[in-house]
Design a protein around this motif. Structure first.
Motif, PDB file in Angstrom:
ATOM      1  N   VAL A 145       0.759  -0.950  -0.231  1.00 15.89           N
ATOM      2  CA  VAL A 145       0.111  -0.264   0.272  1.00 15.89           C
ATOM      3  C   VAL A 145       0.779   1.250   0.242  1.00 15.89           C
ATOM      4  O   VAL A 145       1.362   2.050   1.321  1.00 15.89           O
ATOM      5  CB  VAL A 145      -1.066   0.006   0.998  1.00 15.89           C
ATOM      6  N   GLU A 146       0.508   2.015  -1.244  1.00 21.82           N
ATOM      7  CA  GLU A 146       1.350   3.094  -1.136  1.00 21.82           C
ATOM      8  C   GLU A 146       1.426   4.332  -2.282  1.00 21.82           C
ATOM      9  O   GLU A 146       1.545   5.037  -2.541  1.00 21.82           O
ATOM     10  CB  GLU A 146       3.412   2.822  -1.387  1.00 21.82           C
ATOM     11  N   HIS A 147       0.992   3.218  -3.075  1.00 22.30           N
ATOM     12  CA  HIS A 147       0.355   4.104  -4.882  1.00 22.30           C
ATOM     13  C   HIS A 147      -0.731   4.664  -4.043  1.00 22.30           C
ATOM     14  O   HIS A 147      -1.467   3.686  -2.990  1.00 22.30           O
ATOM     15  CB  HIS A 147       0.083   3.370  -5.803  1.00 22.30           C
ATOM     16  N   THR A 148      -0.978   5.721  -4.222  1.00 21.40           N
ATOM     17  CA  THR A 148      -2.231   7.217  -4.218  1.00 21.40           C
ATOM     18  C   THR A 148      -3.181   7.227  -5.438  1.00 21.40           C
ATOM     19  O   THR A 148      -3.919   7.860  -5.398  1.00 21.40           O
ATOM     20  CB  THR A 148      -1.229   8.529  -3.727  1.00 21.40           C
ATOM     21  N   ALA A 149      -3.173   6.194  -6.194  1.00 25.54           N
ATOM     22  CA  ALA A 149      -3.880   6.114  -7.008  1.00 25.54           C
ATOM     23  C   ALA A 149      -3.973   4.751  -7.992  1.00 25.54           C
ATOM     24  O   ALA A 149      -3.443   3.894  -7.094  1.00 25.54           O
ATOM     25  CB  ALA A 149      -3.813   7.048  -8.236  1.00 25.54           C
ATOM     26  N   HIS A 150      -4.555   4.089  -8.618  1.00 27.83           N
ATOM     27  CA  HIS A 150      -5.094   3.336  -9.478  1.00 27.83           C
ATOM     28  C   HIS A 150      -4.139   2.875  -9.430  1.00 27.83           C
ATOM     29  O   HIS A 150      -2.716   3.421 -10.012  1.00 27.83           O
ATOM     30  CB  HIS A 150      -6.559   3.052 -10.668  1.00 27.83           C
TER      31      HIS A 150
END
Length: 315
Positions: A145-150
């Motif tokens: 969990v690190e990306h801030t979008a799709h």
């Protein structure tokens, strides 16, 4: 080779089998993959053309598929409802799927099997996460969990069993080691969503990314301040990018301009060929690992093509 038509189902992904050189899988969905059912095809190349071996229906659009690296009959699909469906093509359709992994909260966009360890696989989702799975467990081993979008794509490094890359609508590509919770490298690679990435099969430090900004970039993860090269030739967003399994310098791509392109990053005029055989977006593209220069594409025009590079796919 004649076209195979997935009538009523639009192609989203095509993958050659790592075991059987004449076999490929095609994921599809209805209604331009926005809403509707899905169908996972297994096809066979033959002297009579492209033949259907079997198919499996789902209640949701399928966005991607991959073959298992440990069993020639196992196939994995990524579903619009967030689930991952495991199919055994040695069993009848009524006995499938043999498992359904249901942890993602949004559309599962990609799946990739570990080519080194062969007992694990990745899934990427629009819920902004990547998940690591094992054949031995019904639940994921870890969620990244690190990306801030799709997240559109997650892909294993072909030589390092614990390393993978992911591409996202947050305009970054990230490199991960599954032994760590956090990414080991973040590259702000494009000016728009990054919908595809792939590792070089001969130089495991090279990574290619494709973006809605219409460009393809090649990165050296050891020195990523600027791209090694930028390929410009598509007139709309790039949907998939793929390094050749035979040549370190060759890349294939498909884009929303309804073309498939082949590139040689070792020469100044990098664009080798442009194929315009699809009449709608080609969402799926792959290269055979068994036969050099054998290409496949699947599109929203309900068509699957397999052809040798340098020839007209419609011939």
């Amino acid at each position: 080779m004649p076209v195979f038509r997935t009538d009523g189902f639009e192609g989203t992904s095509v993958k050659f089998s790592p075991f059987i050189e004449s076999r490929l899988a095609v994921s599809t969905g209805q209604n331009f993959t926005v809403l509707g059912n899905g169908r996972q095809y297994v096809l066979e190349l033959s002297p009579r053309g492209i033949l259907q071996v079997c198919f499996f229906d789902t209640n949701d659009v399928l966005y991607d598929c991959c073959w298992a690296e440990c069993n020639e009959n196992l196939l994995l699909s990524a579903c619009a409802n967030g689930s991952l469906k495991m199919w055994d093509i040695a069993r009848p359709p009524a006995a499938n799927p043999i498992s359904s992994l249901e942890e993602h909260a949004c559309e599962a966009q990609s799946v990739d099997w570990n080519p080194v360890r062969k007992d694990s696989f990745l899934s990427a989702s629009w819920d902004c996460t990547v998940k690591l799975w094992s054949m031995e467990r019904p639940v994921s081993l870890r969620t990244f969990v690190e990306h801030t979008a799709h997240v559109y794509t997650s892909t294993w490094n072909p030589q390092h069993a614990d390393v993978f890359a992911s591409s996202s609508a947050d305009r970054t590509v990230r490199c991960w080691d599954v032994r760590n919770a956090n990414s080991i490298l973040v590259i702000p690679a494009h000016k728009d969503e990054i919908v595809g990435c792939d590792w070089n099969k001969y130089n495991n430090s090279l990574l290619v990314t494709g973006s809605i900004d219409q460009t393809i970039c090649v990165w050296d993860v050891r020195n990523h301040a600027v791209p090694v090269t930028v390929l410009q030739g598509h007139s709309k967003g790039v949907r998939r990018v793929k390094f050749s399994p035979f040549h370190e310098n060759i890349i294939g791509s498909c884009a929303y301009d309804m073309t498939v392109c082949m590139w040689d990053i070792s020469i100044q005029d990098s664009l080798l060929a442009r194929y315009d055989h699809h009449t709608e977006f080609p969402f799926g593209f792959d290269m055979s690992i068994h036969e050099d220069n054998l290409l496949a594409s699947a599109g929203l025009d309900d068509c699957v093509y397999v052809w040798p590079h340098g020839f007209d796919p419609r011939a």
